[in-house]
Design an enzyme around this catalytic site. Structure first.
Site, PDB file in Angstrom:
ATOM      1  N   GLY A  30       0.779  -1.234   0.000  1.00 51.75           N
ATOM      2  CA  GLY A  30       0.000   0.000   0.000  1.00 51.75           C
ATOM      3  C   GLY A  30       0.807   1.279   0.000  1.00 51.75           C
ATOM      4  N   LYS A  31       2.098   1.212  -0.386  1.00 55.38           N
ATOM      5  CA  LYS A  31       2.947   2.411  -0.374  1.00 55.38           C
ATOM      6  C   LYS A  31       2.384   3.546  -1.215  1.00 55.38           C
ATOM      7  CE  LYS A  31       6.738   0.769  -2.004  1.00 55.38           C
ATOM      8  NZ  LYS A  31       6.245  -0.599  -2.255  1.00 55.38           N
ATOM      9  N   THR A  32       1.905   3.213  -2.407  1.00 55.02           N
ATOM     10  CA  THR A  32       1.462   4.258  -3.327  1.00 55.02           C
ATOM     11  C   THR A  32       0.239   4.992  -2.796  1.00 55.02           C
ATOM     12  OG1 THR A  32       2.371   3.082  -5.233  1.00 55.02           O
ATOM     13  CG2 THR A  32       0.635   4.688  -5.680  1.00 55.02           C
ATOM     14  N   VAL A  33      -0.709   4.257  -2.245  1.00 53.79           N
ATOM     15  CA  VAL A  33      -1.914   4.892  -1.714  1.00 53.79           C
ATOM     16  C   VAL A  33      -1.582   5.689  -0.452  1.00 53.79           C
ATOM     17  CG1 VAL A  33      -4.286   4.514  -0.943  1.00 53.79           C
ATOM     18  CG2 VAL A  33      -3.325   3.073  -2.728  1.00 53.79           C
ATOM     19  N   LYS A  53       9.573   9.116  -7.656  1.00 53.54           N
ATOM     20  CA  LYS A  53       9.669   7.658  -7.784  1.00 53.54           C
ATOM     21  C   LYS A  53      10.983   7.376  -8.491  1.00 53.54           C
ATOM     22  CE  LYS A  53       7.701   3.447  -7.700  1.00 53.54           C
ATOM     23  NZ  LYS A  53       7.099   2.792  -6.528  1.00 53.54           N
ATOM     24  N   GLU A 129       9.006   7.709  -2.924  1.00 53.93           N
ATOM     25  CA  GLU A 129       8.408   6.377  -2.804  1.00 53.93           C
ATOM     26  C   GLU A 129       9.332   5.316  -3.388  1.00 53.93           C
ATOM     27  OE1 GLU A 129       4.784   3.559  -4.372  1.00 53.93           O
ATOM     28  OE2 GLU A 129       4.704   5.692  -4.845  1.00 53.93           O
ATOM     29  N   GLY A 132       9.098  -1.796  -3.828  1.00 54.53           N
ATOM     30  CA  GLY A 132       9.214  -2.965  -2.967  1.00 54.53           C
ATOM     31  C   GLY A 132       9.684  -2.568  -1.578  1.00 54.53           C
ATOM     32  N   GLY A 190      -0.946  -0.140   5.577  1.00 59.37           N
ATOM     33  CA  GLY A 190      -1.332   0.257   4.233  1.00 59.37           C
ATOM     34  C   GLY A 190      -2.716  -0.178   3.816  1.00 59.37           C
ATOM     35  N   GLY A 222      -9.033  -0.980   0.165  1.00 60.02           N
ATOM     36  CA  GLY A 222      -9.794  -0.425  -0.949  1.00 60.02           C
ATOM     37  C   GLY A 222      -9.792   1.082  -1.023  1.00 60.02           C
TER      38      GLY A 222
END
Length: 253
Positions: A30-33, A53, A129, A132, A190, A222
């Site tokens: 869940g890093k991106t969210v 990134k 970010e 992995g 996350g 979600g």
């Protein structure tokens, strides 16, 4: 789940940090969210934000990567979110392996640190970010996100899973940070399940001990699929005050 378990220095809304590195205990945690939620909270506090990134893997040339998702969720207001991707590789592998197989130059930790410094000259907050986990290799010399964080002298936020197995992965990530004289600023879950099992509920108490750092939020499972306006309205509720939000731990096992 919302209540009082967060402490520590602010790194977003009330923040001394100019660069925050976001790492995960692994892939798909869940890093991106979480990065998008951090951007929302900082922008709501009137801060200009850039998201970096260093290496995007598993995405082809014309496809949307993680930065497109962050920009979509964080929204165009109050100003377009600045994003920067240093390299992308088509195969969903560790950056060093993906670069080698694609015949493309890798990204070194120094490249990531230089780009973050440049963005920090023009923004109040830069979110970096990773890809992995913390020690996934960027290049064949063994450079990692942790090395970039050392060069930046930046705090690191750990994004962890909710359930069984997360304590070991979180403890290992925190130990790797401290071995490099980098203290984790905190942990964010996350993806918090709608019906948490016993392990997940107990982990709310045990994660701070495993990390040696406070629990600073939990995003509902979600969250990234919510309509953008709903995501932006709710994101600060998922992050603790040191990250610019209002989250408080209230659920106890």
């Amino acid at each position: 789940m919302n209540g009082d378990g967060a402490d520590g220095r602010g790194v977003n809304g009330g923040l001394p940090a100019r660069v925050l590195v976001v790492t995960g205990t692994g892939t798909g945690v869940g890093k991106t969210v979480v990065t998008a939620a951090l951007a929302v909270a900082a922008r709501a506090a009137g801060r200009s934000v850039a998201v970096l990134k260093p290496a995007q893997t598993g995405v082809g040339g014309g496809e949307d990567g993680d930065l497109a998702e962050v920009a979509r969720l964080a929204g165009p207001l109050p100003a377009p979110l600045t994003t920067r991707e240093l390299a992308r590789y088509p195969e969903p592998l560790a950056p060093a392996t993906a670069a080698r197989r694609a015949g493309l130059p890798p990204v070194a930790p120094a490249d990531a640190a230089k780009a973050a410094d440049e963005l920090a000259d023009e923004h109040d907050l830069v979110l970096v970010e990773g890809a992995g986990g913390l020690l996934v290799r960027f290049d064949d010399a063994g450079g990692t996100l942790a090395d970039a964080a050392v060069l930046l002298g930046a705090p690191v936020l750990i994004v962890a899973e909710a359930g069984l197995g997360t304590l070991n992965a979180t403890a290992l990530t925190a130990e790797a940070l401290r071995a490099r004289r980098l203290a984790p600023v905190g942990v964010v879950v996350g993806s918090w399940p709608a019906a948490p099992d016993l392990a997940a509920r107990c982990n709310l108490t045990d994660l701070p001990e495993a990390a040696g750092a406070p629990l600073l939020g939990a995003l509902p499972a979600g969250a990234g699929a919510l309509p953008e306006a709903d995501f932006r309205a709710l994101a600060p509720r998922w992050l603790a005050p040191p990250l610019g939000g209002t989250w408080r731990l209230a659920l106890h096992p």
